[in-house]
Design a protein around this motif. Sequence first.
Motif: not given
Length: 783
Positions: A205-207, A364-375
């Motif tokens: 998430d950070s990267v 990462t420990g916190t991916a779901m919070a940025v799931a839309p951006q990662l997709t």
Amino acid sequence: MALRDRLRRLVQKPGSIDLAPFRALVAEAGRRESRVRELTDAELTAAVAVLREEEDLAELCALGREAARRALGERPFDVQLIGTLALLSGHVAEMATGEGKTLSGALAAAGYALRGRQVHVMSVNDYLARRDAEWMGPLYELLGVTVGWVGQSSTPAERRAAYQAGVTYAPVSEIGFDLLRDRLATDPDGIVQPEPAVALIDEADSVLVDEAMVPLVLAGAADLDSADPRYADLVRRLRPGLHYSTDEEARNVQLTAEGTREVERVLDVDLYAPEHLRTLTAVNVALHAEVLLHKDVDYIVRDGAVKLISESRGRVALLQRWPDGLQAAVEAKEALEASPSGEILDSITVQELIGRYPVRCGMTGTAMAVAPQLTEFYSLQIAVVPPNTPCVREDRPDRLYATSADKEVALVEEISAAHAGGRPVLIGTGDVAESERLARRLRRAGLDPVVLNAKNDAEEAAIIAEAGAYGAITVSTQMAGRGTDIRLGGSPARGAGGAPAAPGTASAEAGGSDHDRVAAAGGLLVIGTGRYHSSRLDDQLRGRAGRQGDPGGSVFFTSLQDDLVTRYAPDERPKAASDDDGLITDKGAHWIVGHAQRVAEGVDLELHRNTWRYNHLIGLQRRELLAERDAVLNGDAADQTMAAEAAERHAELTGIAGADAVAAAARQIVLYQLDRCWAEHLAYLADLREGIHLRSLGRGLDPLVEFNREAVPAGKRLLGDARKRSVAAFEALTASADGIDLDSAGLKRPSATWTYLVHDNPFGSLDERALRGLINMFKGRRR
């Protein structure tokens, strides 16, 4: 759909993938465990080698688990193997702090390497890259996989060797810098990086989100872009309100009419006359540096240099600098020697760098919070891996106060009470200044905190590892020690490379009694001194407590004077009053803080999208130029072009110096002109983007459309211009029987190059200001 499947989908987090296929594979690996344990080390390595020919993920998990047990003294839990399988399927594995992401990642990297794909394990800093490569080294050796690592101090030879390994650990910035240097290579033997294959990203998430649009830059030597100290002295004497004004969010500053008169009086110029545009720009930049950039908040001064602080991490942003004019202005403000600036030869954003890899995955420990951006930006899905032991951390509701002063008093009381019972406390603050201010308050209260901020980040891992010791008080800026476990009772003895001692060993058990004593006191208490601009950063701070089923707690202290509220919800007012201590319990007031955070997250997402749209076009143009450059570097495209475009001169030079010498000279000329045209094109695009906003916003036009209208034709002329320059330079060559005189072609490359990261505009671009204006308009209509 079967009822069981429906129920599973109901409890599964939206946007996450189904773990059932991975669970089945892990179960099968468990059934094979007893057979695999009977293998000798040599037999185990040989069994792994068979996987190069056939893909058997259950067998990989069984052999990997046994290899980890033997090499590291750690038997991976089922959930760690699920994480490994998620990575091998090209997903982002969300695994809580302390759940063993490093080992899951190593097994996945080995799995990719056994398939014949080179893996780059990208970390956020040198320390983690070297630590993990050395820590996991024995595991890779037993699996028959080679491993290397790259850091800032690595030599070209060391880098080339590391990239030849099956698995290479490196900071994402170093991988980007090596790519930029390779793109300027004038000999195929000078390239250190292989073609990209697999990117496995730690702290994904950070990267992928926080650092996604940060440009990595390769610059060439030029004159120092120093700022005239007169401007720093001048703006320092100007008075707020009288000579200049700032906007509501303190993100922009401008001279008033009185301020303009004062500046013109001191400098004896007509500030807005066309011939004094450079002076006006210098004054404005100096004013921004003086008023909007704050020491110990936006930067620190260390070893006689300005060091930027990363907004997303609260640490020194290694190698980062602001755009040259602003960087020089801050250096003048602090009366420091100007650092070298130079001409940008090439650049690449982290997002574009990651996008080059055909296979991408991360953890990462916190991916779901940025799931839309990662997709949206990376086509990645999330595998939410449950913890091995259920989390029992107590997350208490926010404590909201009317003022910052009330909040700080309450903070000291809360920390004192926890410390009195021996409970370790980790306090996450927003910036260096706040961390030091709180530490002074705690010391006045008779407490002895350890402060971890950008001023001592070199000791970060060692400091954060002790944050779980009995009675410890650690005050930290934001993302302290990611990748370093906080164990209750303090850190165990550590092995080579900073690796934790293996569970069950004497060194690991030594702290057992302290662990029990801290657990009895309630475990680690994490306190946030305010909500961050992203709920994901809040979750990362919370996640430092409650590791592997340990007891722990978290609570955030917020106020209506926090930067988050004053910047993103300045017009919202609570309906209920506070009590005598300043505490506010009204739900509507708590909604204001959440609303401000949601607005901040929306602004950041739109900025990411908008910046990506600009960089996407530049990336397409770069791709076309690199294809041409590759044909020249690794083939005879340059020689053929000169033979066609300057046939007479080509034949003449060939008769004098020979075909090989002429081909080599043609190659160097074309490479130089391609690189020269690209550097000039980047400078043109930078100027174009800065100016396009003023023109387009004033006329009500879309800045991106206007940018493309001029940037696209310029890009189409690029290769043609380079070819024309190359032919002209080739025509001017002189030669003798000893060879070609390349000096006569004027191929003067920079005498020195260096790399750095450009910090995002700290005041917000015109894009951002326009976007915030729309948000404010929307809020006004809603009311």
